[in-house]
Motif scaffolding. Sequence first.
Motif: not given
Length: 115
Positions: A67, A69, A93, A95-97
């Motif tokens: 993965s 980010t 996706y 994954s963190r807002k």
Amino acid sequence: MQIPPWGMRQRWYVEVASKSLYTFLKQPKEKLFDVAKEHPREFLRGFFDSEGYTFVDKHDSRRAYISATNCDLSVLEFCNILLEDLNIHSRIYLSRKEGTSVIIRGKRYEYTCGW
């Protein structure tokens, strides 16, 4: 020699100073994308080296993935296209807002880029 627990290990990083690299990276990212299209494997190798990580389920080693980010959705979408061109399936996706905090090298940061 005893190996300290993961949280206590030293982490190493490299800093490089290059005027030509700085000048290149200050251009619009589309210029980087043009170069990456010419060298997709090398670009993806560098991207995942800097932004990526691996996951292996400790209960089922057949469940594993790689993965990456990044808070720039256009960069992730570009990587997705390069991976598809190499016949590698990938998904994006959230994954963190925005506003989620993370600690990097002992310093707390908040994600500030929203989609």
